[in-house]
Each structure stands twice: as C-alpha cells, then as structure tokens.
Design a protein around this motif. Structure first.
Motif, PDB file in Angstrom:
ATOM      1  N   GLY A 131      59.851  34.822  49.828  1.00 23.56           N
ATOM      2  CA  GLY A 131      58.706  34.881  48.372  1.00 23.56           C
ATOM      3  C   GLY A 131      56.916  34.905  48.329  1.00 23.56           C
ATOM      4  N   ASN A 132      56.782  34.175  49.829  1.00 29.60           N
ATOM      5  CA  ASN A 132      55.794  34.229  50.277  1.00 29.60           C
ATOM      6  C   ASN A 132      55.055  35.582  50.828  1.00 29.60           C
ATOM      7  OD1 ASN A 132      55.871  31.094  49.324  1.00 29.60           O
ATOM      8  ND2 ASN A 132      57.226  31.034  50.758  1.00 29.60           N
ATOM      9  N   MET A 133      53.723  35.311  50.603  1.00 28.72           N
ATOM     10  CA  MET A 133      52.880  36.328  51.412  1.00 28.72           C
ATOM     11  C   MET A 133      51.762  35.883  52.142  1.00 28.72           C
ATOM     12  SD  MET A 133      51.065  40.057  50.775  1.00 28.72           S
ATOM     13  CE  MET A 133      52.438  40.484  50.989  1.00 28.72           C
ATOM     14  N   TYR A 134      51.083  35.883  53.295  1.00 30.55           N
ATOM     15  CA  TYR A 134      50.551  34.810  54.259  1.00 30.55           C
ATOM     16  C   TYR A 134      49.410  35.997  54.967  1.00 30.55           C
ATOM     17  CZ  TYR A 134      54.205  31.638  54.660  1.00 30.55           C
ATOM     18  OH  TYR A 134      55.165  30.840  54.147  1.00 30.55           O
ATOM     19  N   GLU A 135      47.578  35.694  54.514  1.00 33.74           N
ATOM     20  CA  GLU A 135      47.334  36.473  55.437  1.00 33.74           C
ATOM     21  C   GLU A 135      46.803  35.333  57.515  1.00 33.74           C
ATOM     22  OE1 GLU A 135      42.663  37.887  53.507  1.00 33.74           O
ATOM     23  OE2 GLU A 135      43.053  35.781  54.327  1.00 33.74           O
ATOM     24  N   LEU A 136      46.814  36.119  57.756  1.00 34.76           N
ATOM     25  CA  LEU A 136      46.194  35.588  59.460  1.00 34.76           C
ATOM     26  C   LEU A 136      45.247  36.414  59.766  1.00 34.76           C
ATOM     27  CD1 LEU A 136      49.276  35.075  58.824  1.00 34.76           C
ATOM     28  CD2 LEU A 136      49.727  35.640  61.416  1.00 34.76           C
ATOM     29  N   GLN A 137      44.382  35.689  60.381  1.00 31.43           N
ATOM     30  CA  GLN A 137      42.892  36.406  61.204  1.00 31.43           C
ATOM     31  C   GLN A 137      43.156  36.076  62.260  1.00 31.43           C
ATOM     32  OE1 GLN A 137      39.290  34.762  59.896  1.00 31.43           O
ATOM     33  NE2 GLN A 137      37.881  35.750  61.318  1.00 31.43           N
ATOM     34  N   LEU A 138      42.642  37.092  63.070  1.00 33.02           N
ATOM     35  CA  LEU A 138      43.268  37.719  64.463  1.00 33.02           C
ATOM     36  C   LEU A 138      41.996  37.987  65.492  1.00 33.02           C
ATOM     37  CD1 LEU A 138      45.761  39.829  63.982  1.00 33.02           C
ATOM     38  CD2 LEU A 138      46.536  38.123  63.800  1.00 33.02           C
ATOM     39  N   ASP A 139      42.438  37.026  66.578  1.00 27.61           N
ATOM     40  CA  ASP A 139      41.339  37.366  67.471  1.00 27.61           C
ATOM     41  C   ASP A 139      41.714  37.301  68.523  1.00 27.61           C
ATOM     42  OD1 ASP A 139      38.878  37.054  69.455  1.00 27.61           O
ATOM     43  OD2 ASP A 139      37.907  35.560  68.991  1.00 27.61           O
ATOM     44  N   ASN A 140      42.294  38.470  69.868  1.00 31.85           N
ATOM     45  CA  ASN A 140      42.451  38.684  70.883  1.00 31.85           C
ATOM     46  C   ASN A 140      44.122  37.697  71.007  1.00 31.85           C
ATOM     47  OD1 ASN A 140      42.307  40.047  73.405  1.00 31.85           O
ATOM     48  ND2 ASN A 140      41.416  36.967  74.501  1.00 31.85           N
ATOM     49  N   LYS A 142      45.187  36.001  69.127  1.00 33.49           N
ATOM     50  CA  LYS A 142      45.788  34.209  68.659  1.00 33.49           C
ATOM     51  C   LYS A 142      44.986  34.552  67.161  1.00 33.49           C
ATOM     52  CE  LYS A 142      46.275  32.755  72.526  1.00 33.49           C
ATOM     53  NZ  LYS A 142      46.858  31.340  73.104  1.00 33.49           N
ATOM     54  N   ILE A 143      46.342  33.615  66.279  1.00 34.66           N
ATOM     55  CA  ILE A 143      45.685  33.344  64.991  1.00 34.66           C
ATOM     56  C   ILE A 143      44.460  32.488  65.164  1.00 34.66           C
ATOM     57  CG2 ILE A 143      47.449  32.535  62.827  1.00 34.66           C
ATOM     58  CD1 ILE A 143      49.463  33.578  64.483  1.00 34.66           C
ATOM     59  N   VAL A 144      44.160  32.506  64.095  1.00 40.84           N
ATOM     60  CA  VAL A 144      42.024  31.922  64.101  1.00 40.84           C
ATOM     61  C   VAL A 144      43.191  30.723  62.816  1.00 40.84           C
ATOM     62  CG1 VAL A 144      40.075  31.836  63.428  1.00 40.84           C
ATOM     63  CG2 VAL A 144      41.045  33.502  65.047  1.00 40.84           C
ATOM     64  N   ARG A 145      43.157  31.492  61.579  1.00 41.88           N
ATOM     65  CA  ARG A 145      43.157  30.436  60.438  1.00 41.88           C
ATOM     66  C   ARG A 145      44.314  31.618  59.840  1.00 41.88           C
ATOM     67  NH1 ARG A 145      38.699  32.316  60.328  1.00 41.88           N
ATOM     68  NH2 ARG A 145      37.312  30.491  61.050  1.00 41.88           N
ATOM     69  N   HIS A 146      44.831  30.774  58.815  1.00 40.76           N
ATOM     70  CA  HIS A 146      45.736  31.872  57.737  1.00 40.76           C
ATOM     71  C   HIS A 146      46.322  30.911  56.430  1.00 40.76           C
ATOM     72  CE1 HIS A 146      48.983  28.215  59.271  1.00 40.76           C
ATOM     73  NE2 HIS A 146      49.406  27.884  58.565  1.00 40.76           N
ATOM     74  N   LYS A 147      46.444  31.949  55.786  1.00 45.32           N
ATOM     75  CA  LYS A 147      46.719  31.043  54.217  1.00 45.32           C
ATOM     76  C   LYS A 147      47.765  31.393  53.695  1.00 45.32           C
ATOM     77  CE  LYS A 147      43.451  33.868  52.157  1.00 45.32           C
ATOM     78  NZ  LYS A 147      41.468  33.402  51.521  1.00 45.32           N
ATOM     79  N   LYS A 148      48.707  31.393  52.020  1.00 43.76           N
ATOM     80  CA  LYS A 148      49.207  31.515  51.721  1.00 43.76           C
ATOM     81  C   LYS A 148      48.310  32.238  50.607  1.00 43.76           C
ATOM     82  CE  LYS A 148      53.845  29.274  51.673  1.00 43.76           C
ATOM     83  NZ  LYS A 148      54.507  28.186  51.789  1.00 43.76           N
ATOM     84  N   ILE A 149      48.755  33.936  50.414  1.00 46.72           N
ATOM     85  CA  ILE A 149      48.637  34.804  48.909  1.00 46.72           C
ATOM     86  C   ILE A 149      49.091  34.792  48.017  1.00 46.72           C
ATOM     87  CG2 ILE A 149      46.281  35.379  50.808  1.00 46.72           C
ATOM     88  CD1 ILE A 149      47.627  38.172  50.896  1.00 46.72           C
ATOM     89  N   ILE A 150      50.583  34.743  48.480  1.00 41.59           N
ATOM     90  CA  ILE A 150      51.171  34.219  47.371  1.00 41.59           C
ATOM     91  C   ILE A 150      52.191  33.729  47.715  1.00 41.59           C
ATOM     92  CG2 ILE A 150      53.240  35.700  45.881  1.00 41.59           C
ATOM     93  CD1 ILE A 150      51.567  38.398  46.908  1.00 41.59           C
ATOM     94  N   ARG A 188      43.296  35.711  45.713  1.00 43.44           N
ATOM     95  CA  ARG A 188      43.975  35.992  45.068  1.00 43.44           C
ATOM     96  C   ARG A 188      44.383  36.506  44.326  1.00 43.44           C
ATOM     97  NH1 ARG A 188      41.583  37.467  40.763  1.00 43.44           N
ATOM     98  NH2 ARG A 188      39.402  38.000  41.165  1.00 43.44           N
ATOM     99  N   GLU A 189      45.398  37.055  42.469  1.00 42.98           N
ATOM    100  CA  GLU A 189      46.004  38.267  42.597  1.00 42.98           C
ATOM    101  C   GLU A 189      44.728  38.543  41.407  1.00 42.98           C
ATOM    102  OE1 GLU A 189      49.268  37.666  38.707  1.00 42.98           O
ATOM    103  OE2 GLU A 189      50.417  37.087  40.788  1.00 42.98           O
ATOM    104  N   ILE A 190      44.700  39.830  41.653  1.00 43.93           N
ATOM    105  CA  ILE A 190      44.155  40.937  40.417  1.00 43.93           C
ATOM    106  C   ILE A 190      45.073  41.449  39.132  1.00 43.93           C
ATOM    107  CG2 ILE A 190      42.795  42.926  40.217  1.00 43.93           C
ATOM    108  CD1 ILE A 190      42.300  42.486  43.254  1.00 43.93           C
TER     109      ILE A 190
END
Length: 225
Positions: A131-140, A142-150, A188-190
């Motif tokens: 039940g988790n959802m992640y946002e990953l920022q990508l670059d070529n 690679k995963i630059v950074r990530h966080k849980k958004i749910i 964040r959750e809207i």
C-alpha cells in the motif's frame, strides 16, 4: 504481440491473419509486451514468471538479451531513453540498459511490485503490494532521489493497477477501494474517493477534467479532477 499464460510470447500478423513466430519462456506472461528501437531494429520487451526480463527481435523472435530478477515479473515494462523500468515480486524496482541487458540502478520497496511503473518526464511512480506509492526522480538511468507519497495504513491497501499522471497530479487506485489524487509538486494527498465494489486491477483514466475508473463489480465511476 501476445503474452500467454502457457509461457509463450506470440507474434500475430493482422495482414496475414497468421502466427509469425513464438518465443517460449518457462513461466506465464501476465502483462502486455512493450516495443523499442534497438540497433536499427525493433525489439519486444516483456517479463515472465520464470523471473526473466526478455528482449527479443520483433522480426523473428530471436533472443537479443535477458535479465534475471529474483522472482516473478508480473507488470509491464516502462521505457525511457534506452532504459527498461520494471518491478518484480522480489520487491525490487530495477532499471536495465536496453542495449546491454545490464542493470544501471535499483530500489528495494517494502513489498512485491505487482503493477507497472508509470513515467512522466524525469519522474517515475511505482507502488507496492503493502500500500505504499513512491516518486522517483530519474537521470540517465539512475535514481537521483526518491520518496513515499502514499504510506500504507491498511494491510488491504495494496496497489495492483498502474497510476495515471498529469502535469500536476497522480491518480492511483487502491485495493481498499479508494481512488487517490496526489499533488506531484508537494507529494501530498489532495483527496480520496471511496468506490463501490471490488476495485480489481483496472487503472484510472484521465479525460479532460474527469478521472474514470472501473471496478470488478461492473461499476464505472467518474470523478472531477
């Protein structure tokens, strides 16, 4: 190109109305194959329950390369700038170079990944069965950074469908019967909207100012964005 439960990927010609070739794996193929340019030819990319990600020549079904994961591959492969993005039932999200078949990066989630990642621009959204959802920022690749958004709050809150992405919002359908709207900029959750019946694996669809979802119960719901 059709993935089959008996482990075959089948290429069917709509013009000839006949099978062109079959490629056999040792496990069922659950998700849709994807399609990519590869060294001047087209390659078909797909995962199997034999734990392998395959890339085969679209003309003849010959193997180009394959990558071994730790467990079943259930979802479809996402593509971005020469890289494959896919999750597996070993809980890893992996990024693989399409030319070499070698990994470029990976991320271990909290539970197995039943659905396909969704990519928009330099961002990837992927969810797990807990039940988790992640946002990953990508670059070529690679995963630059990530966080849980749910973050999971319920053992029945698994995500098994692919999220839908707009410029501002991610829409995701949870097994706890909620349709979530997540602000991409703030993470964040809207809002969340409870659906009727069992939600199943259908993904949300954005159409102009509406979000449309279907359920196993046969109910189609439309929400205002």
């Amino acid at each position: 190109y059709i993935g089959r439960i008996d482990g075959f990927l089948t290429a069917v010609s709509l013009i000839k109305k006949d099978t062109l070739w079959n490629y056999e794996t040792m496990g069922q193929i659950s998700a849709s194959p994807n399609y990519i340019d590869f060294e001047g030819r087209k390659a078909v990319v797909f995962g199997s329950y034999d734990n392998y990600l395959y890339s085969v020549d679209s003309r003849n079904g010959k193997l180009i390369n394959r990558f071994e994961s730790g467990y079943y591959l259930n979802g479809a492969v996402a593509l971005k700038k020469g890289y494959f993005f896919f999750g597996g039932c070993d809980s890893w999200l992996r990024i693989v170079n399409c030319q070499t078949g070698l990994p470029s990066d990976s991320l271990l989630l909290d539970a197995y990944i039943p659905a396909s990642p969704a990519i928009k621009g330099d961002f990837c959204y992927v969810s797990d069965y807990s039940g988790n959802m992640y946002e990953l920022q990508l670059d070529n690749g690679k995963i630059v950074r990530h966080k849980k958004i749910i973050k999971s709050t319920n053992e029945n809150a698994s995500f098994v469908s692919v999220p839908s992405i707009t410029c501002e919002t991610v829409y995701a359908l949870s097994d706890e019967r909620y349709l979530y709207a997540i602000n991409r900029k703030e993470g964040r959750e809207i809002w969340k909207y409870m659906l009727k019946g069992n939600v199943g694996e259908s993904s949300p669809v954005v159409c102009e100012d509406k979000v449309i979802v279907c359920t196993k119960t046969g109910i189609v719901s439309m929400s205002v964005r």
